[in-house]
Design a protein around this motif. Structure first.
Motif, PDB file in Angstrom:
ATOM      1  N   LEU A 230       0.753  -1.170   0.105  1.00 24.99           N
ATOM      2  CA  LEU A 230      -0.065  -0.038  -0.132  1.00 24.99           C
ATOM      3  C   LEU A 230       0.846   1.478  -0.046  1.00 24.99           C
ATOM      4  O   LEU A 230       0.306   2.419  -0.045  1.00 24.99           O
ATOM      5  CB  LEU A 230      -1.109   0.025   1.308  1.00 24.99           C
TER       6      LEU A 230
ATOM      7  N   ILE B  58      -0.482   1.001   9.179  1.00 24.13           N
ATOM      8  CA  ILE B  58      -1.261  -0.134   9.137  1.00 24.13           C
ATOM      9  C   ILE B  58      -1.792  -0.669  10.456  1.00 24.13           C
ATOM     10  O   ILE B  58      -2.992  -0.691  10.498  1.00 24.13           O
ATOM     11  CB  ILE B  58      -0.435  -1.388   8.591  1.00 24.13           C
TER      12      ILE B  58
ATOM     13  N   ALA C 299      -4.648   1.891  11.261  1.00 20.73           N
ATOM     14  CA  ALA C 299      -5.841   1.520  10.584  1.00 20.73           C
ATOM     15  C   ALA C 299      -6.360   0.462  10.949  1.00 20.73           C
ATOM     16  O   ALA C 299      -7.643   0.229  11.014  1.00 20.73           O
ATOM     17  CB  ALA C 299      -5.605   1.538   9.262  1.00 20.73           C
ATOM     18  N   VAL C 300      -5.809  -0.692  11.216  1.00 21.29           N
ATOM     19  CA  VAL C 300      -6.636  -1.746  11.902  1.00 21.29           C
ATOM     20  C   VAL C 300      -6.953  -1.523  13.396  1.00 21.29           C
ATOM     21  O   VAL C 300      -8.264  -2.204  13.603  1.00 21.29           O
ATOM     22  CB  VAL C 300      -5.356  -3.007  12.136  1.00 21.29           C
TER      23      VAL C 300
ATOM     24  N   GLN D  95     -10.455   0.931  10.213  1.00 22.83           N
ATOM     25  CA  GLN D  95     -10.386   1.566   8.999  1.00 22.83           C
ATOM     26  C   GLN D  95     -10.005   0.133   7.865  1.00 22.83           C
ATOM     27  O   GLN D  95     -10.522   0.149   7.028  1.00 22.83           O
ATOM     28  CB  GLN D  95      -9.646   2.582   9.030  1.00 22.83           C
ATOM     29  N   LEU D  96      -9.100  -0.710   8.457  1.00 19.31           N
ATOM     30  CA  LEU D  96      -8.274  -1.649   7.615  1.00 19.31           C
ATOM     31  C   LEU D  96      -8.909  -2.823   8.050  1.00 19.31           C
ATOM     32  O   LEU D  96      -8.698  -3.208   9.387  1.00 19.31           O
ATOM     33  CB  LEU D  96      -6.834  -1.404   7.320  1.00 19.31           C
TER      34      LEU D  96
ATOM     35  N   CYS E 179      -8.480  -7.051   8.725  1.00 24.22           N
ATOM     36  CA  CYS E 179      -7.594  -7.842   8.781  1.00 24.22           C
ATOM     37  C   CYS E 179      -8.077  -9.240   9.277  1.00 24.22           C
ATOM     38  O   CYS E 179      -9.178  -9.478   9.775  1.00 24.22           O
ATOM     39  CB  CYS E 179      -6.401  -7.442   9.900  1.00 24.22           C
TER      40      CYS E 179
ATOM     41  N   PHE F  68      -3.132 -10.473   6.494  1.00 27.58           N
ATOM     42  CA  PHE F  68      -3.825  -9.874   5.380  1.00 27.58           C
ATOM     43  C   PHE F  68      -3.627 -10.968   4.273  1.00 27.58           C
ATOM     44  O   PHE F  68      -2.572 -11.679   4.026  1.00 27.58           O
ATOM     45  CB  PHE F  68      -3.380  -8.477   4.991  1.00 27.58           C
TER      46      PHE F  68
ATOM     47  N   LEU G  38      -6.561  -6.794   0.634  1.00 30.29           N
ATOM     48  CA  LEU G  38      -6.180  -5.614   0.576  1.00 30.29           C
ATOM     49  C   LEU G  38      -6.583  -4.921  -0.772  1.00 30.29           C
ATOM     50  O   LEU G  38      -6.785  -3.555  -0.921  1.00 30.29           O
ATOM     51  CB  LEU G  38      -4.308  -5.549   0.677  1.00 30.29           C
TER      52      LEU G  38
ATOM     53  N   TRP H  35      -9.923  -3.928  -0.398  1.00 32.09           N
ATOM     54  CA  TRP H  35     -10.332  -2.563   0.453  1.00 32.09           C
ATOM     55  C   TRP H  35      -9.699  -1.426  -0.263  1.00 32.09           C
ATOM     56  O   TRP H  35     -10.500  -0.361  -0.229  1.00 32.09           O
ATOM     57  CB  TRP H  35      -9.361  -2.505   1.677  1.00 32.09           C
TER      58      TRP H  35
ATOM     59  N   GLN I 202     -11.972   1.938  -1.522  1.00 34.92           N
ATOM     60  CA  GLN I 202     -11.680   3.723  -1.325  1.00 34.92           C
ATOM     61  C   GLN I 202     -11.741   4.354  -2.142  1.00 34.92           C
ATOM     62  O   GLN I 202     -11.557   5.505  -2.192  1.00 34.92           O
ATOM     63  CB  GLN I 202     -10.109   3.518  -0.593  1.00 34.92           C
TER      64      GLN I 202
END
Length: 67
Positions: free
Chosen positions: A26, A33, A36-37, A41-42, A44, A53, A58, A61, A65
């Protein structure tokens, strides 16, 4: 005890990625990372204390976005 038959099957034809691998894909810092986890937001996979991941996860996701 959880019912494993109710979990969606994840293909393991590619290795699971750790936070450093995900950060590389990313083009962000590993600290982003983790944050965000933590903030939800992200997405996993949690395996014990570890976050992992899949590349497909990814990519999905990232596509979300961009839309």
């Amino acid at each position: 005890m959880s019912n494993l038959t109710s979990l969606p099957a994840l293909p393991l034809d590619q290795p699971l990625l750790n936070a450093n691998d995900a950060a590389g894909l990313l083009a962000v810092r590993p600290s982003w990372i983790y944050e965000a986890v933590r903030s939800g937001q992200l997405p996993c996979l949690r395996i014990g204390r570890h976050i992992r991941f899949t590349r497909a996860m990814l990519e999905a996701w990232l596509a979300e976005q961009c839309s």
